[in-house]
Design an enzyme around this catalytic site. Structure first.
Site, PDB file in Angstrom:
ATOM      1  N   ARG A 154       9.421 -24.100   3.644  1.00 26.65           N
ATOM      2  CA  ARG A 154       8.695 -24.046   4.937  1.00 26.65           C
ATOM      3  C   ARG A 154       7.443 -25.249   5.054  1.00 26.65           C
ATOM      4  NH1 ARG A 154       7.977 -17.319   4.801  1.00 26.65           N
ATOM      5  NH2 ARG A 154       9.874 -17.044   5.119  1.00 26.65           N
ATOM      6  N   GLY A 159       0.810  -1.246   0.000  1.00 27.03           N
ATOM      7  CA  GLY A 159      -0.073  -0.106   0.038  1.00 27.03           C
ATOM      8  C   GLY A 159       0.704   1.187   0.037  1.00 27.03           C
TER       9      GLY A 159
END
Lengths: 253, 646
Positions: B338, B46
């Site tokens: 992961r 953003g």
């Protein structure tokens, strides 16, 4: 390792419903707090209790709860972020407290940080200081390859020492003059150690200092309390660098 | 039938983005200043988007719920950011970064978007360096790199263990410059509660000023959601306490498709849960696996004695330690991705080798690295992470191994977007973690920061111009219209409804219950029966929440409980959709282990025959079953293989 349970503690906390209301201390009892819980988790427990009793929970700022966002901001037993050094309130754990202890909790105290409610203060003054010049004026795109701006490892490390500031405001809250010098110094110092943004270094130092004064932060008297309270161990040597940068800018006027 | 149009440009993969940029429209500077853009959320995606759009000359209004954009949760990312710079001369390339990302995502991401991400990655580093982001440097002054999980080259740029912080502060400074210049108006402590559509296009938002409860309307020619992920649906996660899925959910209710909601990343190196009073989980950077070795005892009796506290890790001899990642995955060892590391840890703990009192932890040991490199080197590399670990656990990781366990970390699912990052609502965009497109079913380390900044600096500013070029004749959006009236009425009505329930239980009581359901049935390991149970239990909990929640305080004051209540109401719905999505995905992929789909040696078994799609859920109305559309994923440039890190 099993954590011990604190059977009962007393939390004496600042309550103030809005900026114009006069604040007061209220004392609450909290039972069965694990010493493995964080300080903010203890306030969660207290708030759960207050809500169930039909009372208004304590409003406090917090978000990441891992010591990096800089949102949590409270005075605990007379220390910003509590009695431990180099941590934020969210990293403080209840193993630092004793069974039966009364813990006093207050919001940051500084004219430039007005209380919004309870422990929440308005720190937008910090954003305004950064907006005054805490940046390198470069647009997105059209920049050179990163490796064409070599920076010595020592300078990069010193820049990041300064850049580690999380803008929590503990320095201001701890300073007897509510000075924002350590905060401003951290940003000015980061850029002073880097080649980027050098061309606007003078404007930056002057504009940020002027904004800081305009917003009601006090002057620095090199007492050093800010450094002690800083959760990221930002050194007051950066203030010395800010002073040099500022004087250089002033003399070249 | 699917009505999904992903708008992927024609042409060879490596040319799609440049061809597309050449073909899309550009708005003239004189017209840019007539156009308003709203950006919701000011994290990496953003803030970089708002700053870049402001520089271009648009009028930008940016919103965040925190007291300052500098607090966005991007700040907490520790390890690093990838870029295909090949500074190390280790044969890295845009294609290799693309390939690693696609493979790491278990072939459930969109090829074209992922390639573009790799393609713009070098520019991100240059941009951040130019802003004064203090990346780690070599003695000669050049940028330093390290390696990260799931990858065999060193392409990760970092700034100690504070890469996210430094990158965010870079974007924040660019944003501040625009705020000072007047091209961006910043609204901190404002939460978006609805998106307003006019004639089917996104034309504004309704927000609540969190300091005084005032409901406000803002209009714009386009709205950009950069609101992060919904991982807090699990209550315990590594997300910041305020991270929420509400903006995405409101957009979904207005017609934006929600894609792959069941994909939530499980991160292997979190500090384990202990006790029942915990509010969140803390991540230990994945970079620790460069030097830490993961192990559990070989003998069950050692594990039992560890759990009882009779012995500690240092009492167990080297030959009695099972370095299970090195054993099972010899070529990647401790650097497996992961999902693989997370599943392997859970497998060992489920088999009875867990090392903490709860039996839900494995060791991450630096003894060997300290012997090899000296304590000073380790201190320099990971000092702040070690300090953080000690503060939380009261254990010194220099002398005793860390305990770690998997936890919820990042949402790969999110609002569906096309190649232009536009949602299925014209004029509504979703960038960064808030969208779904680049990561697939799993995310490699150091790729989230890359996506946030790629979208914000280098993709959205181009693609939004293409849409806005068609909007230059549209005057300033009037917010005194029936559409805004209705949206505001709905927002106010909902807040009043929550406030007036005046039940017995605080919001967190329900949130914890939802978290248990989600972790138990929609977590790392799922099966059909459990997912159906989750849907039922969430429905019951939802009913209980809407009849028995207690929201104290006042509507027109700062009221964190009211904020939490609204977000939880949305999490209950998101949890339901996650379970439904997981139920339809009858294959294991990424971190999402479907117990019905396993290989002979216990690895997750993907099924490309049935699973090579991205789901895109369409809202049908409250309490109505949502409809799933499929975006078929087409792989023209990579061959789909069962992932192997052996």
């Amino acid at each position: 390792m099993a954590d011990k349970i604190l059977k009962k503690i007393y939390v004496k906390v600042w309550r103030q419903n809005n900026p114009s209301e006069k604040g007061r201390f209220e004392t609450y009892e909290v039972e069965n707090v694990s010493q493995g819980s964080s300080f903010l988790e203890m306030i969660d427990i207290l708030n759960d209790q207050l809500i169930r009793e039909g009372k208004d929970p304590i409003a406090f700022d917090h978000d990441c709860r891992e010591g990096i966002c800089g949102m949590c901001s409270m005075y605990i037993n007379g220390h910003a972020h509590g009695p431990d050094s180099e941590i934020t309130t969210c990293q403080l754990h209840m193993r630092r407290f004793e069974d039966g202890e009364t813990i006093t909790v207050e919001p940051w105290r500084a004219g430039a940080f007005p209380v919004i409610k309870d422990l929440i203060v308005d720190r937008t003054a910090f954003d305004k200081i950064q907006q005054a010049g805490g940046y390198v004026s470069v647009n997105t795109g059209g920049v050179p390859d990163g490796n064409t701006i070599p920076i010595s490892q020592v300078d990069a490390e010193e820049a990041i020492d300064a850049a580690a500031c999380i803008g929590c405001g503990a320095c201001v809250a701890t300073c007897k003059n509510s000075s924002a010098m350590l905060f401003v110094a951290a940003k000015v110092s980061q850029f002073a150690k880097l080649p980027q943004g050098k061309v606007e270094a003078k404007r930056r130092a002057k504009a940020m200092v002027a904004k800081m004064d305009e917003l009601g932060f006090g002057g620095c008297t090199n007492t050093g309390a800010c450094e002690l309270a800083c959760p990221k161990n930002i050194s007051i040597s950066h203030i010395a660098r800010l002073n040099r940068e500022y004087l250089k800018a002033k003399f070249s006027d | 039938m699917s009505n999904i149009d992903s708008k992927i440009p024609e042409g060879p993969l490596a040319e799609k983005w440049s061809r597309h940029k050449a073909a899309i429209r550009v708005v003239s500077p004189a017209n840019k200043r007539k156009l308003d853009i709203i950006v919701v959320g000011t994290g990496l995606a953003g803030a970089s988007a708002a700053a870049s759009l402001g520089e271009l000359g648009y009028n930008v209004k940016a919103f965040c719920y925190q007291d300052s954009p500098r607090r966005a949760h991007s700040i907490a990312a520790q390890g690093g950011i990838n870029a295909a710079k090949n500074y190390q001369n280790d044969n890295d390339s845009v294609y290799r970064l693309f390939y690693d990302t696609i493979k790491g995502g278990d072939y459930r991401a969109r090829e074209a978007n992922t390639y573009r991400l790799a393609e713009v990655s070098p520019n991100i580093i240059d941009q951040c360096v130019a802003q004064g982001v203090p990346f780690a440097r070599e003695y000669g002054g050049t940028l330093a790199n390290r390696s990260f999980g799931g990858v065999l080259v060193s392409r990760t740029f970092y700034a100690r263990g504070q890469t996210g912080q430094q990158l965010l502060l870079g974007a924040y400074s660019a944003l501040n410059r625009q705020i000072d210049a007047g091209s961006v108006e910043m609204y901190a402590r404002h939460e978006m509660l609805d998106v307003v559509l006019v004639d089917g296009k996104a034309r504004g938002i309704i927000v609540r000023d969190l300091t005084n409860g005032e409901i406000k309307r803002f209009g714009a020619h386009a709205v950009v959601m950069a609101t992060g992920g919904y991982g807090n649906v699990f209550f315990l996660s590594t997300n910041a306490m305020g991270s929420n899925g509400s903006a995405a959910w409101q957009a979904y209710k207005k017609g934006a498709y929600f894609s792959n909601p069941c994909y939530v990343q499980i991160h292997p190196t979190c500090i384990p849960v202990h006790g029942s009073q915990q509010s969140k989980l803390t991540l230990m950077s994945e970079s620790l696996r460069n030097d830490g070795r993961v192990w559990v005892p070989k003998k069950k009796e050692d594990a039992e004695r560890l759990r009882k506290g009779e012995i500690s890790a240092v009492d167990i001899k080297d030959e009695d330690r099972d370095f299970y990642l090195e054993r099972r995955y010899p070529s990647y060892g401790n650097l497996v991705p992961r999902d693989v590391a997370s599943r392997a840890a859970k497998e060992r703990c489920d088999a009875g080798f867990g090392v903490n009192a709860e039996g839900k932890a494995v060791f991450l040991d630096f003894k060997y690295a300290i012997e090899r490199l000296g304590r000073e080197t380790i201190e320099k590399r990971y000092g702040n992470l070690f300090q953080m670990y000690e503060k939380i656990t009261d254990v010194d990781p220099y002398t005793h191994p860390m305990q770690i366990y998997p936890a919820i970390h990042y949402a790969m699912g999110g609002t569906w977007v096309d190649y232009n990052l536009m949602t299925s609502i014209p004029g509504l965009y979703a960038i960064g973690e808030a969208n779904f497109s680049d990561h697939g079913a799993n995310r490699l380390g150091a790729s989230a920061l890359m996506q946030g900044l790629a979208d914000g600096y280098f993709i959205l500013p181009y693609t939004i111009g293409d849409y806005l070029a068609g909007e230059i004749m549209v005057p300033k959006i009037d917010t005194n219209t029936p559409e805004f009236d209705e949206a505001e009425k709905n927002v106010t009505g909902r807040l009043e409804k929550l406030y007036n329930i005046k039940g017995d239980q605080p919001v967190d009581y329900f949130h914890k219950k939802l978290g248990h359901i989600m972790w138990e049935y929609v977590g790392m390991s799922r099966n059909e029966e459990g997912l159906k149970k989750a849907i039922e239990e969430i429905a019951e909990l939802k009913k209980e929440f809407w009849s028995n929640v207690r929201v104290p305080g006042e509507m027109n004051n700062i009221n964190p409980e009211l904020e939490k209540a609204g977000r939880l109401a949305d999490f209950l719905d998101i949890g339901d959709l996650m379970a439904r999505d997981a139920l339809t995905r009858n294959e294991s992929c990424g971190g999402h282990f479907r117990e019905e789909s396993v290989t002979e040696d216990g690895e997750a078994k993907r099924n490309d025959e049935i699973g090579c799609y991205a789901s895109a859920w369409e809202f049908q109305g409250e309490d109505k079953e949502p409809v799933m559309h499929r975006e078929e994923l087409v792989f023209e440039n990579v061959k789909l293989t069962q992932r192997s890190y052996k």
